[in-house]
Design a protein around this motif. Structure first.
Motif, PDB file in Angstrom:
ATOM      1  N   GLU A 198       0.848  -1.190   0.000  1.00 14.08           N
ATOM      2  CA  GLU A 198       0.000   0.000   0.000  1.00 14.08           C
ATOM      3  C   GLU A 198       0.874   1.226   0.000  1.00 14.08           C
ATOM      4  N   GLY A 199       0.647   2.085  -0.982  1.00 12.77           N
ATOM      5  CA  GLY A 199       1.430   3.315  -1.071  1.00 12.77           C
ATOM      6  C   GLY A 199       0.502   4.486  -1.280  1.00 12.77           C
ATOM      7  N   LYS A 200       0.863   5.348  -2.236  1.00 13.43           N
ATOM      8  CA  LYS A 200       0.117   6.580  -2.437  1.00 13.43           C
ATOM      9  C   LYS A 200      -1.271   6.355  -3.082  1.00 13.43           C
ATOM     10  N   GLY A 201      -1.344   5.365  -3.977  1.00 13.17           N
ATOM     11  CA  GLY A 201      -2.609   5.140  -4.674  1.00 13.17           C
ATOM     12  C   GLY A 201      -3.657   4.526  -3.764  1.00 13.17           C
ATOM     13  N   SER A 202      -4.849   5.109  -3.760  1.00 12.04           N
ATOM     14  CA  SER A 202      -5.903   4.586  -2.881  1.00 12.04           C
ATOM     15  C   SER A 202      -6.513   3.316  -3.468  1.00 12.04           C
ATOM     16  N   ILE A 203      -6.729   2.372  -2.591  1.00 12.71           N
ATOM     17  CA  ILE A 203      -7.277   1.086  -3.052  1.00 12.71           C
ATOM     18  C   ILE A 203      -8.770   1.234  -3.340  1.00 12.71           C
ATOM     19  N   ASP A 204      -9.392   2.164  -2.669  1.00 12.82           N
ATOM     20  CA  ASP A 204     -10.826   2.391  -2.880  1.00 12.82           C
ATOM     21  C   ASP A 204     -11.126   2.885  -4.286  1.00 12.82           C
ATOM     22  N   ASP A 205     -10.116   3.513  -4.931  1.00  9.49           N
ATOM     23  CA  ASP A 205     -10.361   4.076  -6.261  1.00  9.49           C
ATOM     24  C   ASP A 205     -10.378   3.014  -7.350  1.00  9.49           C
ATOM     25  N   LEU A 206     -10.057   1.765  -6.991  1.00  4.84           N
ATOM     26  CA  LEU A 206     -10.056   0.714  -8.008  1.00  4.84           C
ATOM     27  C   LEU A 206     -11.455   0.137  -8.172  1.00  4.84           C
TER      28      LEU A 206
END
Length: 206
Positions: A198-206
Motif C-alpha cells: 500500500e502506497g500513495k494510490g488509494s485502493i478504494d479508487d479501483l
C-alpha cells in the motif's frame, strides 16, 4: 558530472525533453520525477544501462524488480500477455496514477527479462516522464531512489538528489519537489486483485 535539467511539469519544454532522450538513447542513466518518489531509470532496450541500474541497487539484473514506465496503455500489448476486460477496466480507471500493476509478461520482453512470467507496469500522472517515454519511443525501466531505511529529504528535493547522485547518473531532472510515498503495488497477474504494497494510490479508487 551529471547534467541538472529543470523541466516544468505543467508544460514540459520539448527541447529539454529531447536533451534527456538523447542521453537515454546513448545508454545514460537518469533521475526523473513521477507522481510519487523520484525514479532512477534508463532505456529498456539497453541491457548495459539496465545492468548499471541493477548494480547501483545492489542486485543482479535477472533478479531485479524493475518496473516499466509507459506513456499510456498503448505500450501494454508489447510487454503484457492478453488481459481480460475487467483487468483492463481497472488499469483504465487507475492510470495515469500512483500505482504499479503486476501483469503477465509477454514473450516480447527485452532479453534481460525473458525469463519473467510477470512485469510491473507504471503510467505515472506526471507529464515530464510521460513525454520522455513518448519521445524515446519505448518504456524506460524504473526503480525508485526511495530507500525504506533512509527516508530523508534527499528523495524529495531535486537539489539534494543532485548532490547525492551527480557522480553516479548522467542527468538529474528537477521537476519540483517529489513525494516520499511510493506507488501502491497491485498484482493482477492471475486475474485477482492482490495488494502487494500500500502506497500513495488509494485502493478504494479501483
Amino acid at each position: 558530472m551529471a547534467q541538472f535539467v529543470k523541466i516544468f511539469e505543467e508544460n514540459p519544454n520539448e527541447r529539454e525533453i529531447e536533451k534527456v532522450v538523447k542521453v537515454l538513447k546513448k545508454g545514460g542513466l537518469i533521475i526523473y520525477p513521477t507522481d510519487t518518489v523520484y525514479g532512477l531509470g534508463c532505456d529498456i532496450t539497453n541491457t548495459k544501462a539496465m545492468e548499471k541500474v541493477a548494480k547501483i541497487k545492489g542486485v543482479k539484473l535477472n533478479k531485479a524488480k524493475f518496473s516499466f514506465i509507459c506513456s499510456d496503455l498503448s505500450n501494454l500489448s508489447d510487454y503484457v500477455k492478453q488481459i481480460d476486460n475487467s483487468t483492463f477496466k481497472i488499469l483504465k480507471r487507475a492510470l495515469p496514477g500512483p500505482y504499479t500493476f503486476i501483469l503477465p509478461g509477454s514473450t516480447n520482453l527485452p532479453k534481460a527479462f525473458k525469463h519473467r512470467s510477470t512485469v510491473g507496469i507504471r503510467v505515472p500522472d506526471n507529464n515530464i516522464v510521460r513525454d520522455l517515454v513518448k519521445m524515446l519511443g519505448n518504456p524506460i525501466v524504473s526503480t525508485s531512489i526511495y530507500d525504506e531505511d533512509d527516508l530523508v529529504e534527499y528523495t524529495t528535493d531535486p537539489e539534494l538528489i543532485f548532490e547525492k547522485w551527480k557522480d553516479i547518473v548522467d542527468v538529474v531532472i528537477d521537476g519540483g519537489y517529489g513525494d516520499n510515498t511510493p506507488s501502491t503495488v497491485i498484482d493482477l497477474s492471475d486475474g485477482e486483485i492482490e495488494i502487494v504494497r500500500e502506497g500513495k494510490g488509494s485502493i478504494d479508487d479501483l
